[in-house]
Design a protein around this motif. Sequence first.
Motif, short mmCIF file in Angstrom:
data_model
loop_
_atom_site.label_atom_id
_atom_site.label_comp_id
_atom_site.label_asym_id
_atom_site.label_seq_id
_atom_site.Cartn_x
_atom_site.Cartn_y
_atom_site.Cartn_z
N VAL A 186 11.03 6.72 12.96
CA VAL A 186 10.22 7.02 11.77
C VAL A 186 9.63 5.75 11.19
N PHE A 187 10.43 4.69 11.14
CA PHE A 187 9.93 3.42 10.60
C PHE A 187 8.77 2.89 11.44
N VAL A 188 8.94 2.90 12.76
CA VAL A 188 7.88 2.42 13.65
C VAL A 188 6.62 3.26 13.48
N ALA A 189 6.78 4.58 13.35
CA ALA A 189 5.62 5.46 13.17
C ALA A 189 4.91 5.20 11.84
N SER A 190 5.66 4.69 10.85
CA SER A 190 5.04 4.42 9.54
C SER A 190 4.26 3.11 9.50
N ILE A 191 4.51 2.23 10.48
CA ILE A 191 3.90 0.89 10.42
C ILE A 191 2.38 0.95 10.41
N LEU A 193 0.54 3.14 9.32
CA LEU A 193 0.11 3.88 8.14
C LEU A 193 0.38 3.11 6.85
N ASN A 194 0.97 1.92 6.96
CA ASN A 194 1.32 1.13 5.78
C ASN A 194 0.06 0.43 5.27
N LEU A 195 -0.76 1.17 4.56
CA LEU A 195 -2.12 0.75 4.27
C LEU A 195 -2.20 -0.47 3.36
N TYR A 196 -1.30 -0.55 2.35
CA TYR A 196 -1.42 -1.71 1.45
C TYR A 196 -1.09 -3.00 2.17
N ALA A 409 6.83 10.02 8.40
CA ALA A 409 6.21 8.70 8.48
C ALA A 409 5.15 8.45 7.40
N PRO A 410 4.19 9.38 7.13
CA PRO A 410 3.20 9.10 6.09
C PRO A 410 3.83 8.94 4.70
N PHE A 411 4.88 9.70 4.43
CA PHE A 411 5.54 9.60 3.13
C PHE A 411 6.29 8.27 3.01
N ALA A 454 -5.02 -8.07 -5.71
CA ALA A 454 -4.03 -7.02 -5.48
C ALA A 454 -4.60 -5.66 -5.85
N LEU A 455 -5.39 -5.60 -6.92
CA LEU A 455 -5.99 -4.34 -7.34
C LEU A 455 -7.03 -3.85 -6.33
N VAL A 456 -7.77 -4.78 -5.75
CA VAL A 456 -8.75 -4.38 -4.72
C VAL A 456 -8.03 -3.78 -3.52
N ALA A 457 -7.00 -4.46 -3.03
CA ALA A 457 -6.24 -3.94 -1.88
C ALA A 457 -5.52 -2.65 -2.24
N GLY A 458 -4.98 -2.59 -3.47
CA GLY A 458 -4.28 -1.38 -3.90
C GLY A 458 -5.21 -0.19 -4.01
N SER A 459 -6.43 -0.41 -4.52
CA SER A 459 -7.40 0.68 -4.62
C SER A 459 -7.79 1.19 -3.24
N ALA A 460 -7.99 0.27 -2.30
CA ALA A 460 -8.32 0.67 -0.93
C ALA A 460 -7.18 1.49 -0.33
N ALA A 461 -5.94 1.07 -0.58
CA ALA A 461 -4.79 1.80 -0.04
C ALA A 461 -4.69 3.19 -0.68
N MET A 462 -4.93 3.28 -1.98
CA MET A 462 -4.86 4.58 -2.66
C MET A 462 -5.89 5.55 -2.08
N ILE A 463 -7.11 5.08 -1.85
CA ILE A 463 -8.14 5.92 -1.24
C ILE A 463 -7.70 6.35 0.16
N GLY A 464 -7.12 5.40 0.89
CA GLY A 464 -6.65 5.70 2.24
C GLY A 464 -5.57 6.77 2.25
N PHE A 465 -4.61 6.68 1.32
CA PHE A 465 -3.55 7.69 1.27
C PHE A 465 -4.08 9.05 0.82
#
Length: 472
Positions: A186-191, A193-196, A409-411, A454-465
Amino acid sequence: MYEPGWTSLLPPLLAIGLAIASRQVYIALAGGIWLGYSLLLGGAPLLGLAASVDAIVAVLGSASDAKVIIFTLLIGSLMTTIEASGGVRGFIAWLEARRWANNGKRAQWLAFAVGIGIFIESNITVLVAGSVARPLIDRYKVAREKLAYIIDSTSAPVCILIPLNAWGAFNLSLLGKAGVEDPLGVFVASIPLNLYAFAAVLLTAWVISRDWNVGPMAAAEQRTRAGKIHWPNTALAAAQETATSATVADDDKAGLARNMVLPLLVMVLGMPLGLWITGDGNLARGSGSTSVLWAVLAALVTSWLLLLTQRAMNVTQLTSLFLRGAGDLLPLAIILLLALALGGVARELGTGAWIASQVPTDAVPVLMLPALFFCAAFIAFSVGSSWGTFAIMIPVAIPAAAAIGLPAAPFLAAVLSGGIFGDHASPISDTTVVSSLASGSDHIEHVRTQIPYALVAGSAAMIGFALMGLAV
């Protein structure tokens, strides 16, 4: 008896707000601790004050916390000894002779490469990258805040992607306790998808390649190009800069690159060895705080032995350097002490658990759940701990995924990304403090200059999720 509620958010929010607004981080952290214990004791400010003092002292009663604080002081001694030995000058001369780091941009890429390449433990990553790159950063007039951002953005975001280090071991154990049959799978599958984590690292590369300076970072770069390392009214501006003049007797020995490379190599290799020893042959079960402390002590001993065998310094000189280096980093050790105490009162208030209890998993559409669990960032930002956030949110997210028949994995990726994002942006995070330490940057200036990125990367990750929710 205090019942966890929205008021549990007030102490960390007060500390964070005061720190950013006033730049007086000691007062800000102490104020948050005081408010927290006042709430725990029924709103009695005097009792809260007495309890706050006891809590700060009690931090040193925790073996792991005390090791981290001692480690901070020892790092100051190690950095000062290496610099005074001439190892830094020798290493810079070696790099420049090969034209590997002969301008400001290449110095930044050096810090980035070291951050990517050393993924054993986040604090080791930032300390090595900061030690190697800071002299070059200063020489080519790049802001120390930029260095702090680079090493901070390539430490935890890289470490979280590796299953076979202290970070991976911790999360694998949490997955096992949450009932996951194949934690490693599960951890490997999440890698991927770890968007941030990916967004933070890629954005850092973009910032370096395009020299993209926004807001406070642009001002810091302009100040540095004008010849000022720190802003006038910061604590570090008033402190005496670590002496860089030759303090060894033999100028030939003053330029030996090995005086820097060997101690740092011992420190890097000492971390997994310490994990292996303390884990009785199992890296995943080793003690991170003990291993880090041993690694730094081994590096310091190596530096001393090199200088003694070279007859460059005697024990008296080395002892003086040891004390001076520890003293230089005492202010940051105090910040770390207060931050740990604030994290302690946040746990007693149940801040993280209360935020987690407000997650309306039953009322939120399935496609929004990954983005919702990414909001674990609020917990990490409030308590200053990504690991604490993982411990709170993984037992919530994994059963939620199982209950609705969705892959874990996505969660898991959403929780891990959120924890890293919040920790990356939080001024009370230990990783943020150590990044300030390693770069020689004022702590609050590091926070102010890093948050926009950090906010730019965080916003991109939020959109991705949010988009990921369409696919789960």
